[in-house]
Design an enzyme around this catalytic site. Structure first.
Site, short mmCIF file in Angstrom:
data_model
loop_
_atom_site.label_atom_id
_atom_site.label_comp_id
_atom_site.label_asym_id
_atom_site.label_seq_id
_atom_site.Cartn_x
_atom_site.Cartn_y
_atom_site.Cartn_z
N GLY A 128 -3.10 4.06 3.23
CA GLY A 128 -3.85 3.05 2.48
C GLY A 128 -5.35 3.06 2.72
O GLY A 128 -6.00 2.02 2.56
N SER A 129 -5.90 4.21 3.08
CA SER A 129 -7.35 4.22 3.28
C SER A 129 -8.07 3.99 1.94
O SER A 129 -9.14 3.36 1.92
CB SER A 129 -7.81 5.52 3.94
OG SER A 129 -7.63 6.61 3.08
N ASN A 130 -7.49 4.43 0.85
CA ASN A 130 -8.09 4.14 -0.47
C ASN A 130 -7.92 2.67 -0.83
O ASN A 130 -8.82 2.06 -1.41
CB ASN A 130 -7.51 5.04 -1.54
CG ASN A 130 -8.10 6.43 -1.50
OD1 ASN A 130 -9.22 6.65 -1.93
ND2 ASN A 130 -7.37 7.37 -0.92
N MET A 136 3.74 7.78 -3.84
CA MET A 136 4.42 9.08 -3.85
C MET A 136 5.61 9.12 -4.80
O MET A 136 6.65 9.70 -4.48
CB MET A 136 4.86 9.44 -2.42
CG MET A 136 3.72 9.47 -1.43
SD MET A 136 2.42 10.64 -1.89
CE MET A 136 3.23 12.17 -1.42
N HIS A 167 -6.38 11.95 -7.08
CA HIS A 167 -5.71 13.14 -6.57
C HIS A 167 -6.72 14.00 -5.81
O HIS A 167 -7.83 14.22 -6.29
CB HIS A 167 -5.10 13.93 -7.74
CG HIS A 167 -4.30 15.10 -7.29
ND1 HIS A 167 -3.03 14.97 -6.77
CD2 HIS A 167 -4.60 16.42 -7.23
CE1 HIS A 167 -2.57 16.17 -6.43
NE2 HIS A 167 -3.51 17.06 -6.70
#
Ligand code: GRF
Length: 191
Positions: free
Chosen positions: A12-14, A90, A109
């Protein structure tokens, strides 16, 4: 203010970068829901910390994609979600969500699509020994990383790069590009 749901399966870094951009005022949106298919994912902790409601589901407890997506859709309606933002989710999005959110689903992506779609795009680029890879933000369609491209940024692979250093460089670009691109989409500046 547009209400977005972030779909994620992992670290979850984004997710964090998007939440931080909203907090900083550079992204005018509300992160209204996290949808996650992995009970142990770190992104759930991040959501709890940020005060973002979560819908965590286990695909295996449903008889089909249609059934779990219908359950997700009910949540999206409850939270009056306008846009779906995939960030390390995913799973392939199925007909139910594609139909309900036609043209309002985006994904990030870690390659310059159409090169290196699918799993481990960073590893694929590293193995292929290309000199330039990068990051793509695109609309989601029924394919795997195939929808119309909205934004791309290149990342150079240097002689001294390792898989880890390349991954770090890619993520740095992602954390800047994704919030910026979402802001452009929501304000009508990206098509
Ligand atoms: C990112 O590299 C994104 O491009 C890909 O999955 C990864 C998710 O990372 N789709 P994180 O969970 O946001 O840290």
């Amino acid at each position: 203010m547009k209400r977005i749901a972030i779909f994620a399966s992992g670290s979850g870094s984004n997710f964090q970068a998007i939440v931080d951009s909203v907090k900083a005022g550079s992204l005018q949106a509300e992160v209204s829901l996290l949808v996650c298919d992995q009970e142990q994912a770190k992104v759930i902790e991040r959501a709890n910390q940020a005060g973002v409601p979560t819908y965590v589901f286990t695909a295996k407890s449903f008889s089909s994609k249609k059934h779990y997506e219908e359950a997700i859709l009910t949540e999206l309606k409850n939270y009056e979600i306008d846009w779906l933002v995939l960030a390390g989710y995913m799973r392939l999005v199925g007909e139910t969500l594609l139909h309900a959110y036609d043209g309002r689903i985006v994904n990030i992506h870690p390659s310059l699509l159409p090169a290196f779609p699918g799993l481990d795009a960073i590893g694929q680029a590293f193995e292929a020994k290309v000199k330039i890879t990068g990051v793509t933000v695109h609309f989601v369609d029924e394919g795997m990383d195939t929808g119309p491209i909205i934004a791309q940024e290149a990342v150079r692979i240097e002689e001294h790069d390792t898989y880890e250093s390349l991954q770090a460089n890619i993520q740095k670009v992602e954390h800047d590009l994704y919030p910026k691109t979402i802001e452009a989409i929501l304000t009508g500046g990206a098509k």
